[in-house]
Write an enzyme that holds these catalytic residues in place. Sequence first.
Site, PDB file in Angstrom:
ATOM      1  N   CYS A   1     -20.245 -46.141 -87.358  1.00 30.31           N
ATOM      2  CA  CYS A   1     -20.588 -47.243 -86.115  1.00 30.31           C
ATOM      3  C   CYS A   1     -21.767 -46.782 -85.146  1.00 30.31           C
ATOM      4  O   CYS A   1     -22.258 -45.883 -85.476  1.00 30.31           O
ATOM      5  CB  CYS A   1     -19.227 -46.819 -85.449  1.00 30.31           C
ATOM      6  SG  CYS A   1     -19.113 -45.268 -84.395  1.00 30.31           S
TER       7      CYS A   1
ATOM      8  N   HIS B   1     -14.649 -38.971 -84.922  1.00 33.86           N
ATOM      9  CA  HIS B   1     -15.007 -39.645 -86.195  1.00 33.86           C
ATOM     10  C   HIS B   1     -15.527 -38.636 -87.223  1.00 33.86           C
ATOM     11  O   HIS B   1     -15.951 -37.652 -86.843  1.00 33.86           O
ATOM     12  CB  HIS B   1     -15.939 -40.640 -85.645  1.00 33.86           C
ATOM     13  CG  HIS B   1     -15.815 -41.868 -85.022  1.00 33.86           C
ATOM     14  ND1 HIS B   1     -16.277 -43.204 -85.068  1.00 33.86           N
ATOM     15  CD2 HIS B   1     -14.690 -42.228 -84.037  1.00 33.86           C
ATOM     16  CE1 HIS B   1     -15.851 -43.837 -84.200  1.00 33.86           C
ATOM     17  NE2 HIS B   1     -14.815 -43.311 -83.327  1.00 33.86           N
TER      18      HIS B   1
ATOM     19  N   GLU C   1     -17.982 -38.353 -88.980  1.00 40.39           N
ATOM     20  CA  GLU C   1     -19.590 -38.053 -88.986  1.00 40.39           C
ATOM     21  C   GLU C   1     -19.700 -37.022 -87.663  1.00 40.39           C
ATOM     22  O   GLU C   1     -20.417 -36.223 -88.037  1.00 40.39           O
ATOM     23  CB  GLU C   1     -20.480 -39.259 -88.725  1.00 40.39           C
ATOM     24  CG  GLU C   1     -20.371 -40.194 -90.043  1.00 40.39           C
ATOM     25  CD  GLU C   1     -19.114 -41.274 -89.814  1.00 40.39           C
ATOM     26  OE1 GLU C   1     -19.565 -42.432 -90.318  1.00 40.39           O
ATOM     27  OE2 GLU C   1     -18.155 -41.266 -89.098  1.00 40.39           O
TER      28      GLU C   1
ATOM     29  N   CYS D   1     -21.660 -43.103 -84.286  1.00 42.06           N
ATOM     30  CA  CYS D   1     -21.910 -42.102 -85.187  1.00 42.06           C
ATOM     31  C   CYS D   1     -23.372 -41.981 -85.817  1.00 42.06           C
ATOM     32  O   CYS D   1     -24.175 -41.173 -85.987  1.00 42.06           O
ATOM     33  CB  CYS D   1     -20.867 -42.250 -86.361  1.00 42.06           C
ATOM     34  SG  CYS D   1     -19.434 -41.618 -86.064  1.00 42.06           S
TER      35      CYS D   1
END
Length: 165
Positions: free
Chosen positions: A95, A65, A67, A98
């Site tokens: 999410c 992801h 992040e 993250c």
Amino acid sequence: MPEKRTLHSMETAAHERLVRVAMAQAEIAASRGDAPFGAVLATSEGAVLLEEANAQTTTGDPTAHAEIRLIRRAAAELGRPTLEGLVVASNAESCSMCASALVKARVAVVVFGAPHEPHMDPPIGLVEIAARSSHRVAVIGPVLGSECAAAIGRARDRTPTPRPD
């Protein structure tokens, strides 16, 4: 002597600028066939340090992801085990994976665009994770929420959904 302005006290325009940088990274991700998410690391004054885009599909890494990639890159390039005093902005609310990583990295401020999507699993995001953590993260958002959500929707319409083999 004038008070030093930080991202905690800056106008919405500074937050919007950072979210737009994250939106540009999301477009890069989508153009590669990845999920349309991007993140940016900035100083408390708003100076951009690093930018990252989601790369789950292109790397085959379910944890890639934006992040997470940003935190890993920041640790390597900045030589810091934590990101204390720094700001992360993304085009969507993080999410749970993250959000937990942002807390563990001790980020000071997180600015997000589109609000958490209800279909996410688990169905909790940054706001809930930050509220439950002992490290206090200032959460600012949604910033440009409708614009970010619309851009994510358009990118998803253009990007084929990967199918498991």
